[in-house]
Design a protein around this motif. Sequence first.
Motif, PDB file in Angstrom:
ATOM      1  N   ALA A  96       0.849  -1.194   0.000  1.00  0.00           N
ATOM      2  CA  ALA A  96       0.000   0.000   0.000  1.00  0.00           C
ATOM      3  C   ALA A  96       0.882   1.239   0.000  1.00  0.00           C
ATOM      4  CB  ALA A  96      -0.895   0.007   1.232  1.00  0.00           C
ATOM      5  N   LEU A  97       0.557   2.194  -0.885  1.00  0.00           N
ATOM      6  CA  LEU A  97       1.331   3.431  -0.985  1.00  0.00           C
ATOM      7  C   LEU A  97       0.627   4.636  -0.375  1.00  0.00           C
ATOM      8  CD1 LEU A  97       2.788   3.236  -4.631  1.00  0.00           C
ATOM      9  CD2 LEU A  97       3.851   2.506  -2.479  1.00  0.00           C
ATOM     10  N   ASN A  98      -0.659   4.483   0.001  1.00  0.00           N
ATOM     11  CA  ASN A  98      -1.391   5.607   0.599  1.00  0.00           C
ATOM     12  C   ASN A  98      -2.385   5.093   1.637  1.00  0.00           C
ATOM     13  OD1 ASN A  98      -3.886   4.884  -0.788  1.00  0.00           O
ATOM     14  ND2 ASN A  98      -2.953   5.748  -2.643  1.00  0.00           N
ATOM     15  N   ASP A  99      -3.073   6.025   2.283  1.00  0.00           N
ATOM     16  CA  ASP A  99      -3.971   5.656   3.386  1.00  0.00           C
ATOM     17  C   ASP A  99      -5.124   4.766   2.923  1.00  0.00           C
ATOM     18  OD1 ASP A  99      -2.387   7.111   5.090  1.00  0.00           O
ATOM     19  OD2 ASP A  99      -3.686   8.884   5.105  1.00  0.00           O
ATOM     20  N   ASP A 100      -5.721   5.092   1.780  1.00  0.00           N
ATOM     21  CA  ASP A 100      -6.846   4.295   1.281  1.00  0.00           C
ATOM     22  C   ASP A 100      -6.418   2.860   0.992  1.00  0.00           C
ATOM     23  OD1 ASP A 100      -8.555   6.416   1.482  1.00  0.00           O
ATOM     24  OD2 ASP A 100      -8.470   6.964  -0.645  1.00  0.00           O
ATOM     25  N   GLU A 101      -5.274   2.717   0.346  1.00  0.00           N
ATOM     26  CA  GLU A 101      -4.780   1.373   0.035  1.00  0.00           C
ATOM     27  C   GLU A 101      -4.447   0.614   1.318  1.00  0.00           C
ATOM     28  OE1 GLU A 101      -1.514   1.691  -2.671  1.00  0.00           O
ATOM     29  OE2 GLU A 101      -2.716   2.570  -4.280  1.00  0.00           O
ATOM     30  N   GLN A 102      -3.900   1.316   2.294  1.00  0.00           N
ATOM     31  CA  GLN A 102      -3.562   0.665   3.563  1.00  0.00           C
ATOM     32  C   GLN A 102      -4.814   0.162   4.271  1.00  0.00           C
ATOM     33  OE1 GLN A 102      -0.829   2.803   6.048  1.00  0.00           O
ATOM     34  NE2 GLN A 102      -1.235   1.548   7.859  1.00  0.00           N
ATOM     35  N   GLU A 103      -5.876   0.969   4.230  1.00  0.00           N
ATOM     36  CA  GLU A 103      -7.139   0.569   4.866  1.00  0.00           C
ATOM     37  C   GLU A 103      -7.707  -0.691   4.203  1.00  0.00           C
ATOM     38  OE1 GLU A 103     -11.581   2.495   5.643  1.00  0.00           O
ATOM     39  OE2 GLU A 103      -9.878   3.807   5.184  1.00  0.00           O
ATOM     40  N   GLN A 104      -7.680  -0.725   2.880  1.00  0.00           N
ATOM     41  CA  GLN A 104      -8.174  -1.902   2.159  1.00  0.00           C
ATOM     42  C   GLN A 104      -7.307  -3.130   2.439  1.00  0.00           C
ATOM     43  OE1 GLN A 104      -8.493  -0.838  -2.000  1.00  0.00           O
ATOM     44  NE2 GLN A 104      -9.644   1.022  -1.537  1.00  0.00           N
ATOM     45  N   LEU A 105      -6.004  -2.902   2.504  1.00  0.00           N
ATOM     46  CA  LEU A 105      -5.078  -3.999   2.759  1.00  0.00           C
ATOM     47  C   LEU A 105      -5.280  -4.567   4.162  1.00  0.00           C
ATOM     48  CD1 LEU A 105      -3.061  -4.963   0.647  1.00  0.00           C
ATOM     49  CD2 LEU A 105      -1.259  -3.727   1.855  1.00  0.00           C
ATOM     50  N   LEU A 106      -5.490  -3.686   5.128  1.00  0.00           N
ATOM     51  CA  LEU A 106      -5.710  -4.137   6.499  1.00  0.00           C
ATOM     52  C   LEU A 106      -6.964  -4.990   6.601  1.00  0.00           C
ATOM     53  CD1 LEU A 106      -4.969  -4.140   9.485  1.00  0.00           C
ATOM     54  CD2 LEU A 106      -6.194  -1.957   9.734  1.00  0.00           C
ATOM     55  N   ALA A 107      -8.028  -4.569   5.925  1.00  0.00           N
ATOM     56  CA  ALA A 107      -9.268  -5.349   5.946  1.00  0.00           C
ATOM     57  C   ALA A 107      -9.040  -6.751   5.376  1.00  0.00           C
ATOM     58  CB  ALA A 107     -10.350  -4.619   5.154  1.00  0.00           C
ATOM     59  N   LYS A 108      -8.282  -6.825   4.308  1.00  0.00           N
ATOM     60  CA  LYS A 108      -7.983  -8.132   3.709  1.00  0.00           C
ATOM     61  C   LYS A 108      -7.134  -8.979   4.653  1.00  0.00           C
ATOM     62  CE  LYS A 108      -6.469 -10.262  -0.594  1.00  0.00           C
ATOM     63  NZ  LYS A 108      -6.038 -10.060  -1.990  1.00  0.00           N
ATOM     64  N   TYR A 109      -6.131  -8.350   5.234  1.00  0.00           N
ATOM     65  CA  TYR A 109      -5.271  -9.069   6.180  1.00  0.00           C
ATOM     66  C   TYR A 109      -6.076  -9.650   7.337  1.00  0.00           C
ATOM     67  CZ  TYR A 109      -2.340  -9.574  10.321  1.00  0.00           C
ATOM     68  OH  TYR A 109      -1.761 -10.051  11.464  1.00  0.00           O
ATOM     69  N   LEU A 110      -7.021  -8.873   7.860  1.00  0.00           N
ATOM     70  CA  LEU A 110      -7.764  -9.316   9.042  1.00  0.00           C
ATOM     71  C   LEU A 110      -8.584 -10.568   8.769  1.00  0.00           C
ATOM     72  CD1 LEU A 110      -8.843  -5.857  10.502  1.00  0.00           C
ATOM     73  CD2 LEU A 110      -7.164  -7.453  11.445  1.00  0.00           C
ATOM     74  N   TRP A 111      -9.280 -10.624   7.598  1.00  0.00           N
ATOM     75  CA  TRP A 111     -10.050 -11.846   7.355  1.00  0.00           C
ATOM     76  C   TRP A 111      -9.137 -13.020   7.020  1.00  0.00           C
ATOM     77  CZ3 TRP A 111      -9.673 -14.556   2.931  1.00  0.00           C
ATOM     78  CH2 TRP A 111      -9.493 -13.906   1.708  1.00  0.00           C
ATOM     79  N   GLN A 112      -8.018 -12.751   6.362  1.00  0.00           N
ATOM     80  CA  GLN A 112      -7.088 -13.845   6.064  1.00  0.00           C
ATOM     81  C   GLN A 112      -6.476 -14.400   7.348  1.00  0.00           C
ATOM     82  OE1 GLN A 112      -4.313 -12.331   3.151  1.00  0.00           O
ATOM     83  NE2 GLN A 112      -5.723 -12.701   1.459  1.00  0.00           N
ATOM     84  N   LYS A 113      -6.101 -13.524   8.253  1.00  0.00           N
ATOM     85  CA  LYS A 113      -5.537 -13.966   9.533  1.00  0.00           C
ATOM     86  C   LYS A 113      -6.564 -14.736  10.341  1.00  0.00           C
ATOM     87  CE  LYS A 113      -1.859 -13.872  12.162  1.00  0.00           C
ATOM     88  NZ  LYS A 113      -0.580 -14.473  11.688  1.00  0.00           N
ATOM     89  N   GLU A 114      -7.802 -14.210  10.365  1.00  0.00           N
ATOM     90  CA  GLU A 114      -8.877 -14.878  11.112  1.00  0.00           C
ATOM     91  C   GLU A 114      -9.171 -16.256  10.539  1.00  0.00           C
ATOM     92  OE1 GLU A 114     -13.548 -14.086  12.352  1.00  0.00           O
ATOM     93  OE2 GLU A 114     -12.320 -12.428  11.629  1.00  0.00           O
ATOM     94  N   ALA A 115      -9.003 -16.400   9.209  1.00  0.00           N
ATOM     95  CA  ALA A 115      -9.243 -17.692   8.559  1.00  0.00           C
ATOM     96  C   ALA A 115      -8.090 -18.666   8.775  1.00  0.00           C
ATOM     97  CB  ALA A 115      -9.477 -17.487   7.070  1.00  0.00           C
ATOM     98  N   GLY A 116      -7.019 -18.195   9.405  1.00  0.00           N
ATOM     99  CA  GLY A 116      -5.927 -19.094   9.745  1.00  0.00           C
ATOM    100  C   GLY A 116      -4.776 -19.136   8.759  1.00  0.00           C
ATOM    101  N   TYR A 117      -4.758 -18.215   7.826  1.00  0.00           N
ATOM    102  CA  TYR A 117      -3.672 -18.207   6.841  1.00  0.00           C
ATOM    103  C   TYR A 117      -2.427 -17.526   7.409  1.00  0.00           C
ATOM    104  CZ  TYR A 117      -7.302 -19.572   3.555  1.00  0.00           C
ATOM    105  OH  TYR A 117      -8.328 -20.226   2.922  1.00  0.00           O
ATOM    106  N   SER A 118      -1.284 -17.931   6.910  1.00  0.00           N
ATOM    107  CA  SER A 118      -0.015 -17.394   7.378  1.00  0.00           C
ATOM    108  C   SER A 118       0.293 -16.086   6.650  1.00  0.00           C
ATOM    109  CB  SER A 118       1.110 -18.406   7.138  1.00  0.00           C
ATOM    110  OG  SER A 118       2.341 -17.876   7.552  1.00  0.00           O
ATOM    111  N   VAL A 119      -0.116 -14.985   7.242  1.00  0.00           N
ATOM    112  CA  VAL A 119       0.131 -13.662   6.667  1.00  0.00           C
ATOM    113  C   VAL A 119       0.561 -12.715   7.788  1.00  0.00           C
ATOM    114  CG1 VAL A 119      -1.382 -13.805   4.641  1.00  0.00           C
ATOM    115  CG2 VAL A 119      -2.358 -13.164   6.856  1.00  0.00           C
TER     116      VAL A 119
END
Length: 378
Positions: A96-119
């Motif tokens: 992510a290069l800006n705040d909007d991209e970081q927000e979207q990336l964080l949302a993706k990370y959270l569901w991936q982490k919750e699903a048990g993936y190694s991220v």
Amino acid sequence: MSDCLVVGGGIIGLSLAYELSRRGMSVTLVEQDEWGGQASSAAAGMLAPLKEFAAPGPMLDLGMTSLACYPQWAAELEEFTGGDVQLSLEGLLTVALNDDEQEQLLAKYLWQKEAGYSVHFLTERQQLAEVEPLLTEQAQAAIYSPYEGHINNRMLLRALVTACRLQGVVLHAGCVVSGIAVKGGRVVGVESSLGPLRATQTIITSGAWAGIMLEMLGVSVPVRPVRGQIAAVSSAGIPLRTVIFGTSGYITPKKDGKIVIGATEDESGFQREVTLAGLASVLNGVMPYVPALHSAAFLEAWGGLRPATADGKPLLGPVPGWDGLSIAGGHFRNGILLSPVTAKWMADYLEKGETERLTPFLPSRFLAETDQAQHKMG
């Protein structure tokens, strides 16, 4: 007469022919052009289901299953053929290069982490630099996925052609199919520039051309070509070590001295040419992420046609109303990733009739039972 006739010699057709022959079936594989000459050779060889698929579901499950197959599958191919496929599962960054991209990336990370993936979610400059020292200082955050990666798709294609040959698959490149043969209400093969080719099972693996093939029977499937334009630059003096994804492109360091960058998604029909606008889009899209690329020596650019479907999922399994006919296609930009699992699951269907795992991908979701009287010939 073969047990199986595979029509289309890209990564999916080659992988399936190899798998079927390993199970003791007699297989003929035909390709109208050169082996892997379309989407397969035009790919960057990315093995990144956590990046590719935006939400949990059948596609992510399929991608993760196939990724898990890769180490053993690649090792067996290398041992059998003596070739190197340059598998690299050493991690990748989605940046992510800006705040909007970081927000979207964080949302993706959270569901991936919750699903048990190694991220891992990296926000500190030191963390980012440890993974990839050449990453721009403008990077605000990244998802680091340590077990994804890439493969040299061209070397993989060569290995699969060799493996098919060693397994006794009958290979016909430059063979143009002119019709699908039907006898007694069953598909029995194809008519071709080499004459009639007959088989107990015919499988269409012709990528963006799958729709054209099935139109020969009056069957309409929603597969269309989407052009991808890709370029390669020299890695000399640019010791990039990690795959980088951004919103405007990706950067893939290969073991053969190239850095592969891409890619466009053009609705251009069956036109494969590289355009100046497409090349500019690819080059300008990646340089913000790795400033050192400004000095990279340009090597080549190419285009290929990816087979896209109406719902973004591939078509895997029997064609309704046509005994003896099935399809494995519509993998869009994930044919390389999904080739091992596609080959195994399709072979399970062709060998044992198993379709349960194919349920989300069955062609029947688009096709009603074909009117027998209207369409069946001979």
